[in-house]
Design an enzyme around this catalytic site. Sequence first.
Site, short mmCIF file in Angstrom:
data_model
loop_
_atom_site.label_atom_id
_atom_site.label_comp_id
_atom_site.label_asym_id
_atom_site.label_seq_id
_atom_site.Cartn_x
_atom_site.Cartn_y
_atom_site.Cartn_z
N SER A 3 0.83 -1.19 0.00
CA SER A 3 0.00 0.00 0.00
C SER A 3 0.87 1.26 0.00
O SER A 3 1.64 1.46 -0.92
CB SER A 3 -0.96 -0.05 1.19
OG SER A 3 -2.03 0.83 1.02
N HIS A 36 -7.07 -6.89 1.01
CA HIS A 36 -6.05 -5.87 0.78
C HIS A 36 -4.71 -6.26 1.39
O HIS A 36 -3.65 -5.98 0.83
CB HIS A 36 -6.54 -4.54 1.37
CG HIS A 36 -5.56 -3.41 1.22
ND1 HIS A 36 -4.97 -3.09 0.02
CD2 HIS A 36 -5.07 -2.52 2.13
CE1 HIS A 36 -4.17 -2.05 0.19
NE2 HIS A 36 -4.21 -1.69 1.45
N ASP A 76 -0.51 -4.78 -3.71
CA ASP A 76 -1.91 -4.34 -3.73
C ASP A 76 -2.11 -2.83 -3.66
O ASP A 76 -2.87 -2.34 -2.82
CB ASP A 76 -2.71 -5.02 -2.63
CG ASP A 76 -4.19 -5.10 -3.02
OD1 ASP A 76 -4.47 -5.53 -4.14
OD2 ASP A 76 -5.05 -4.74 -2.20
#
Length: 404
Positions: free
Chosen positions: A211, A362, A233
């Site tokens: 992230s 996620h 991701d």
Amino acid sequence: MSDLQKRLAKAKIDQSRSQSSSSSSSSSSSAMNRIPEIETEEEDQLGSFPPPTPDDDSSSASSVSSTGTIIPSPGRALFARPQTGSINRSSLERIPWTAYFERDLSLVSDEITHHVYLTSPVSKGVLFVLHHGAGSSGLSFCVLAQELRKRLPTAGILSLDARGHGLTTCVKGGEDLSLETLSKDLEEVLKLTRKEMGWEEMPPVVLVGHSLGGAVVTDYATREEVLGYAVLDVVEGSAMDALQSMHTYLATRPTGFASLKEGIEWHVRSRTIRNGISARSSVPGLLVETEEEGKKKWKWRTDLAATQPFWEGWFVGLSTKFLSGKGGKLLLLAGTDRLDTELTIGQMQGKYALQVFPEAGHFVHEDLPEKTAIALVDFYRRNDRSALVLPPKVSQLLAQGKRV
């Protein structure tokens, strides 16, 4: 009715009753067989692990991971409905960081003391440098670190706490979470680690960022050459869109928990983290124990809402940077539904490797640490230059008196 007819009729009735009974028994047996399946899945999800040792430093042992930066598109279902079935609360004990790393280091500079978790590489092994997302900490990668070492025993693992996260502390500037500052912090961590460990030269480095961490390692790779870098991701398009929903998510998230076990349970039930072992390792670092009106409460360690001024700056231009960085490139996603045009074209041109784990949320590295480790080890081996045998240079052949 003759005796023969009576016997035939009775036989048909008995046969019909037997089939009905067998069908009922089979249905019951089938239902019974499904129950252990459900229970087994829950047991696998929560998993088992050695209980924490009593002499662990509680502050260090609880420094683990947190909530993510990006909310995926609805199809990804990161914040899915709570799962059905009961969770065995006795299996929600915290797992200390010492189960995964050799040591932790406090690396002191002028304005900041960086905190990192380290397992040193063996011989000339690669060093995986792991950077977490916003709100997390270095121990978001606990189980992944373990899985990497299983598959590559010579590998080193360095997992850092970014400023404002985990046990990293700042004299001043702790509120500055701009991409430029975080990228410089990463550079400083690598230099200070080398100095602290007395390494003559830096091992070959593979950067891994989840992230926000993906944006940080990508920015670093545009300035410094590394063996490779992997982004977990996050892509520019979906990140920018997801930030519009961030306030909604933060408003609906619990403000705290009555106990640490309750916090771990919430993350597992809400499927924010879909791997129970990883949740037990990382969730304690998301929370800090406080006391309000004589009652203890576990509240979020990092105030994500306060980082809003930096959200857009983290991800603007990420796709272009990712494609232009120095070293091998891997993009590991939980879904391709929001893969932007620039990255789609780049993937078709073979500019980077793409791998998708649609069954993950996620936190792909926490949900599927084994698969993520396999992908990273394969990525390293494809980009490892130490095994290459290059032909001799022309000048070397001439110096040896050989014809060219």
